[in-house]
Design a protein around this motif. Structure first.
Motif, PDB file in Angstrom:
ATOM      1  N   GLU A 268       0.798  -1.233   0.000  1.00 10.89           N
ATOM      2  CA  GLU A 268       0.000   0.000   0.000  1.00 10.89           C
ATOM      3  C   GLU A 268       0.826   1.277   0.000  1.00 10.89           C
ATOM      4  O   GLU A 268       0.325   2.327  -0.405  1.00 10.89           O
ATOM      5  CB  GLU A 268      -0.920   0.013   1.227  1.00 10.89           C
ATOM      6  CG  GLU A 268      -1.964  -1.081   1.194  1.00 10.89           C
ATOM      7  CD  GLU A 268      -2.746  -1.206   2.482  1.00 10.89           C
ATOM      8  OE1 GLU A 268      -2.256  -0.754   3.549  1.00 10.89           O
ATOM      9  OE2 GLU A 268      -3.862  -1.761   2.425  1.00 10.89           O
ATOM     10  N   ASN A 269       2.091   1.215   0.432  1.00 14.96           N
ATOM     11  CA  ASN A 269       2.845   2.445   0.662  1.00 14.96           C
ATOM     12  C   ASN A 269       4.174   2.556  -0.065  1.00 14.96           C
ATOM     13  O   ASN A 269       4.879   3.554   0.137  1.00 14.96           O
ATOM     14  CB  ASN A 269       3.119   2.589   2.170  1.00 14.96           C
ATOM     15  CG  ASN A 269       1.844   2.705   2.956  1.00 14.96           C
ATOM     16  OD1 ASN A 269       1.144   3.703   2.841  1.00 14.96           O
ATOM     17  ND2 ASN A 269       1.520   1.688   3.732  1.00 14.96           N
TER      18      ASN A 269
ATOM     19  N   GLY B 201       8.997  -4.888   9.615  1.00 14.34           N
ATOM     20  CA  GLY B 201       7.967  -3.987  10.118  1.00 14.34           C
ATOM     21  C   GLY B 201       8.528  -2.572  10.131  1.00 14.34           C
ATOM     22  O   GLY B 201       9.732  -2.374  10.346  1.00 14.34           O
ATOM     23  N   PRO B 202       7.695  -1.568   9.889  1.00 19.00           N
ATOM     24  CA  PRO B 202       8.194  -0.182   9.802  1.00 19.00           C
ATOM     25  C   PRO B 202       9.025   0.255  11.011  1.00 19.00           C
ATOM     26  O   PRO B 202      10.000   0.980  10.849  1.00 19.00           O
ATOM     27  CB  PRO B 202       6.914   0.646   9.673  1.00 19.00           C
ATOM     28  CG  PRO B 202       5.917  -0.286   9.082  1.00 19.00           C
ATOM     29  CD  PRO B 202       6.256  -1.646   9.640  1.00 19.00           C
ATOM     30  N   ALA B 203       8.696  -0.197  12.204  1.00 18.13           N
ATOM     31  CA  ALA B 203       9.447   0.199  13.397  1.00 18.13           C
ATOM     32  C   ALA B 203      10.770  -0.549  13.530  1.00 18.13           C
ATOM     33  O   ALA B 203      11.583  -0.217  14.388  1.00 18.13           O
ATOM     34  CB  ALA B 203       8.601  -0.022  14.653  1.00 18.13           C
ATOM     35  N   SER B 204      11.010  -1.542  12.690  1.00 19.13           N
ATOM     36  CA  SER B 204      12.216  -2.364  12.792  1.00 19.13           C
ATOM     37  C   SER B 204      13.272  -2.008  11.753  1.00 19.13           C
ATOM     38  O   SER B 204      14.320  -2.650  11.704  1.00 19.13           O
ATOM     39  CB  SER B 204      11.843  -3.842  12.650  1.00 19.13           C
ATOM     40  OG  SER B 204      10.945  -4.212  13.660  1.00 19.13           O
ATOM     41  N   THR B 205      13.013  -1.024  10.917  1.00 18.72           N
ATOM     42  CA  THR B 205      13.978  -0.668   9.880  1.00 18.72           C
ATOM     43  C   THR B 205      15.118   0.158  10.473  1.00 18.72           C
ATOM     44  O   THR B 205      14.971   0.799  11.511  1.00 18.72           O
ATOM     45  CB  THR B 205      13.301   0.125   8.746  1.00 18.72           C
ATOM     46  OG1 THR B 205      12.756   1.332   9.278  1.00 18.72           O
ATOM     47  CG2 THR B 205      12.195  -0.692   8.090  1.00 18.72           C
TER      48      THR B 205
ATOM     49  N   LYS C 154       3.147   1.311 -11.156  1.00 12.08           N
ATOM     50  CA  LYS C 154       2.498   1.409  -9.848  1.00 12.08           C
ATOM     51  C   LYS C 154       2.537   2.859  -9.382  1.00 12.08           C
ATOM     52  O   LYS C 154       3.534   3.548  -9.604  1.00 12.08           O
ATOM     53  CB  LYS C 154       3.223   0.502  -8.830  1.00 12.08           C
ATOM     54  CG  LYS C 154       2.551   0.436  -7.471  1.00 12.08           C
ATOM     55  CD  LYS C 154       3.239  -0.572  -6.562  1.00 12.08           C
ATOM     56  CE  LYS C 154       2.549  -0.645  -5.208  1.00 12.08           C
ATOM     57  NZ  LYS C 154       3.189  -1.597  -4.304  1.00 12.08           N
ATOM     58  N   PHE C 155       1.491   3.282  -8.739  1.00 12.93           N
ATOM     59  CA  PHE C 155       1.372   4.657  -8.258  1.00 12.93           C
ATOM     60  C   PHE C 155       1.577   5.665  -9.390  1.00 12.93           C
ATOM     61  O   PHE C 155       2.251   6.675  -9.243  1.00 12.93           O
ATOM     62  CB  PHE C 155       2.348   4.945  -7.111  1.00 12.93           C
ATOM     63  CG  PHE C 155       2.153   4.095  -5.890  1.00 12.93           C
ATOM     64  CD1 PHE C 155       0.886   3.724  -5.460  1.00 12.93           C
ATOM     65  CD2 PHE C 155       3.244   3.656  -5.164  1.00 12.93           C
ATOM     66  CE1 PHE C 155       0.715   2.940  -4.324  1.00 12.93           C
ATOM     67  CE2 PHE C 155       3.080   2.880  -4.018  1.00 12.93           C
ATOM     68  CZ  PHE C 155       1.810   2.517  -3.610  1.00 12.93           C
ATOM     69  N   GLU C 156       1.030   5.338 -10.536  1.00 12.20           N
ATOM     70  CA  GLU C 156       1.042   6.226 -11.709  1.00 12.20           C
ATOM     71  C   GLU C 156       2.448   6.519 -12.232  1.00 12.20           C
ATOM     72  O   GLU C 156       2.708   7.593 -12.781  1.00 12.20           O
ATOM     73  CB  GLU C 156       0.316   7.540 -11.396  1.00 12.20           C
ATOM     74  CG  GLU C 156      -1.132   7.352 -10.983  1.00 12.20           C
ATOM     75  CD  GLU C 156      -1.967   6.619 -12.031  1.00 12.20           C
ATOM     76  OE1 GLU C 156      -1.830   6.919 -13.229  1.00 12.20           O
ATOM     77  OE2 GLU C 156      -2.750   5.720 -11.635  1.00 12.20           O
ATOM     78  N   ARG C 157       3.353   5.551 -12.087  1.00 12.00           N
ATOM     79  CA  ARG C 157       4.689   5.732 -12.661  1.00 12.00           C
ATOM     80  C   ARG C 157       5.266   4.387 -13.073  1.00 12.00           C
ATOM     81  O   ARG C 157       4.925   3.342 -12.521  1.00 12.00           O
ATOM     82  CB  ARG C 157       5.627   6.454 -11.705  1.00 12.00           C
ATOM     83  CG  ARG C 157       5.890   5.714 -10.426  1.00 12.00           C
ATOM     84  CD  ARG C 157       6.798   6.518  -9.531  1.00 12.00           C
ATOM     85  NE  ARG C 157       6.925   5.845  -8.260  1.00 12.00           N
ATOM     86  CZ  ARG C 157       7.821   6.121  -7.373  1.00 12.00           C
ATOM     87  NH1 ARG C 157       8.709   7.049  -7.599  1.00 12.00           N
ATOM     88  NH2 ARG C 157       7.876   5.461  -6.243  1.00 12.00           N
TER      89      ARG C 157
END
Length: 192
Positions: free
Chosen positions: A50-51, A116-120, A177-180
């Motif tokens: 999604e991101n 996970g985002p907090a583990s990067t 993806k994401f218009e590119r």
């Protein structure tokens, strides 16, 4: 009013000021993924769907799709590992999957690592990749392919190169993806 109410507050000299509480260490263990982990793995992966453009998937994966993938990789004896916090939270995962379905490719796999985002930014990707490569070699696999997005994934390319992966090719504008338009960088490592 009292005169002392208007006086500025005095500060302690630096050497007497209380030290900030130390940050808790980033602790985890590595283990094989188990079926109850799949909702958390799905959540981590779907965050990137999604991101970001690190995966070209545009639709989030369902729990049923993750179960199917888990049992498929288990039947093949493919390593699928998770980093788990002391409280049992899945911090990230790594897996290998068949590169192609044709039998002649059975010793060649593609790797995936998601945190996970907090583990990067804490070195966990490096630990997961090292463990994944060790387990892949022990499983009798010979070649590992990394397919990395050519935009927004510089850290992944550097990580793979630090483990001896070599760039073997690029494909431009193969994903949208994401218009590119997006391309891929292909890297390979021999485990022999």
């Amino acid at each position: 009013m009292l005169e002392e109410e208007y006086q500025p507050r005095r500060r302690l000299p630096r050497h007497l000021a209380p030290e900030p509480a130390p940050e808790a260490p980033f602790a985890y263990t590595l283990r094989l993924v188990e079926a109850p982990d799949l909702p958390y793995i799905r959540e981590i992966y779907n965050h990137y769907v999604e991101n970001s453009t690190v995966t070209f998937d545009e639709d989030t994966m369902t729990l049923a799709e993750w179960r199917e993938k888990f049992y498929y990789l288990s039947r093949l004896g493919m390593p699928f590992i998770a980093a788990v916090s002391p409280s049992g939270q899945i911090l990230g995962y790594a897996l290998v999957a068949p590169w192609k379905q044709k039998k002649a490719f059975r010793f060649t796999v593609e790797n995936s690592i998601y945190l996970g985002p907090a583990s990067t930014g804490k070195g966990l990707g490096r630990v997961l990749l090292a463990e994944l490569l060790d387990r892949s070699k022990a499983a009798g696999l010979r070649e590992v392919i990394a397919v990395v997005a050519d935009q927004g994934a510089d850290a992944s390319i550097k990580l793979h190169e630090s483990f001896g992966f070599h760039e073997i090719g690029r494909m431009g504008k193969v994903g949208f993806k994401f218009e590119r338009w997006l391309g891929t960088v292909l890297l390979q490592k021999s485990l022999k």
